[in-house]
Design an enzyme around this catalytic site. Structure first.
Site, PDB file in Angstrom:
ATOM      1  N   SER A   3       0.848  -1.193   0.000  1.00 13.51           N
ATOM      2  CA  SER A   3       0.000   0.000   0.000  1.00 13.51           C
ATOM      3  C   SER A   3       0.881   1.239   0.000  1.00 13.51           C
ATOM      4  O   SER A   3       1.863   1.306   0.745  1.00 13.51           O
ATOM      5  CB  SER A   3      -0.896  -0.005   1.247  1.00 13.51           C
ATOM      6  N   HIS A  25       0.381   4.460   0.947  1.00 14.52           N
ATOM      7  CA  HIS A  25       0.395   5.494   1.989  1.00 14.52           C
ATOM      8  C   HIS A  25       1.191   5.096   3.224  1.00 14.52           C
ATOM      9  O   HIS A  25       1.463   5.929   4.084  1.00 14.52           O
ATOM     10  CB  HIS A  25      -1.037   5.889   2.374  1.00 14.52           C
ATOM     11  N   THR A  50     -10.756   1.876 -14.843  1.00 15.12           N
ATOM     12  CA  THR A  50      -9.680   2.778 -15.248  1.00 15.12           C
ATOM     13  C   THR A  50      -8.735   3.015 -14.081  1.00 15.12           C
ATOM     14  O   THR A  50      -9.161   3.343 -12.977  1.00 15.12           O
ATOM     15  CB  THR A  50     -10.255   4.123 -15.731  1.00 15.12           C
ATOM     16  N   CYS A  93      -7.132   0.728  11.015  1.00 14.55           N
ATOM     17  CA  CYS A  93      -8.346   0.245  10.367  1.00 14.55           C
ATOM     18  C   CYS A  93      -9.383  -0.228  11.372  1.00 14.55           C
ATOM     19  O   CYS A  93     -10.516  -0.491  11.018  1.00 14.55           O
ATOM     20  CB  CYS A  93      -7.999  -0.892   9.399  1.00 14.55           C
TER      21      CYS A  93
END
Length: 347
Positions: free
Chosen positions: A163, A165, A201, A290
């Site tokens: 990931s 970030h 996309t 999370c």
């Protein structure tokens, strides 16, 4: 005084290199799936970024599938495979697995059958690093990427999750890394993007930022920046231990991420510590970001043998490049002052 950010494992501050790359990508008009010149320019940017990320991961020859983050990558990797994992895994992985693997008090996961297992490289709460057995199906590389020297091609796992970030890239972009030729069932169907594995996309701006952050993170790693971070973490650990509050520093005897400290403070709930330190000007965590807003004891610590009470009294401190000795000592002073008040009320 300005606030001090000590929650890098939740998300790292955006790197200047990533911001610059994203601003440049905003000027790229085309859709990477279009065949005209503008589309080809967008596709070239995407493929250049894919190569940069593969190189940073040591995953040359592997397939990099762009996703919205490690959580989506986990779903793509784990769904329908009947995998097993331990309770120390991030929720994004454990949601797809039977949590039957045992964990030693040291935090080491016991993996009798790697060919059916998902095993993280490093734990976000304790920082404890696993020795991945050869043939592991899925490994969550998110916390280790950019902080630990490793190469995907040497790890022996079939798939990896990353990931952006967590290493100073933008939020909302990640990737699944696949051994070349490995088949997976797409979770999102449509236009056939990402080699038919993830339709939609691509987030070209996020991808550009991810690649720039990954390259910058590898430079930091090569230049010894994370060794300096480990020294600051150790200063913080020593300062907290010197307060003589009978705290428990989790994972001190294990190999850990260079930036992470998990601390149990008997008699002081983790979420209360987070609120107190927030008011004092410090951003810290009581577990995985999370799971924020969910008041529950750490599954990771319970799996390591801590009881419900102790597991609910833990905080995570995670730092990064630029965090100074003075800043962590300021935290230790403020935390110690508040904890002394809490203890005095209980005597």
């Amino acid at each position: 005084m300005s606030r001090i950010y000590l929650d890098w494992n939740a998300t790292a501050p955006l790197r200047a290199e990533a911001k610059a790359a994203m601003l440049a990508a905003m000027e790229v008009v085309g859709n990477p799936s279009s065949v005209h010149a503008e589309g080809r320019a967008a596709k070239a940017l995407r493929e250049r970024a894919r190569g940069q990320i593969a190189a940073a991961l040591g995953a040359e020859g592997a397939d990099i599938v762009f996703t919205s983050g490690a959580t989506e990558a986990a779903a793509l990797a784990c769904a329908g495979r009947g995998l097993v994992c331990a309770e120390v895994e991030h929720d994004a992985v454990s949601a797809w697995c039977d949590t039957t693997l045992q964990v030693e008090p040291s935090g080491r996961v016991i993996v009798p059958d790697p060919g059916r297992a998902a095993v993280q490289l490093a734990n976000s709460e304790t920082g404890i690093v696993q020795d991945l057995p050869e043939g592991v199906v899925v490994s969550d590389l998110t916390q280790g990427f950019g902080k630990l020297p490793f190469a995907f091609n040497w790890l022996g796992c079939q798939m990896g999750l990353v990931s952006a970030h967590k290493l100073g890239g933008p939020k909302g972009i990640g990737a699944l890394v696949l051994r070349q030729g490995l088949e997976i069932a797409p979770q999102m169907r449509g236009g056939g993007q990402e080699m038919g594995r993830r339709a939609g996309t691509e987030n070209l701006i996020g991808i550009a930022g991810f690649a720039a952050a990954a390259e910058a993170a590898m430079r930091d790693l090569a230049n010894g920046v994370w060794e300096e971070v480990a020294e600051i973490r150790n200063i913080l650990d020593s300062a907290l231990s010197a307060l003589n509050f009978e705290t428990i520093s989790v994972g001190n005897d294990a190999r850990r991420l260079p930036n992470t400290l998990c601390l149990i403070a008997p008699g002081w709930k983790g979420e209360t510590q987070v609120m107190a330190m927030d008011l004092a000007g410090f951003a810290i965590s009581a577990g995985s970001a999370c799971s924020s807003g969910k008041v529950r004891a750490s599954r990771t610590l319970k799996a390591m043998g801590f009881d419900e009470t102790r597991a609910g009294q833990a905080i995570r401190l995670s730092i990064g490049p630029g965090v100074t000795r003075e800043e962590v000592l300021r935290f230790a002073e403020a935390w110690g002052r508040d904890y002394a008040r809490i203890r005095s009320r209980k005597t």
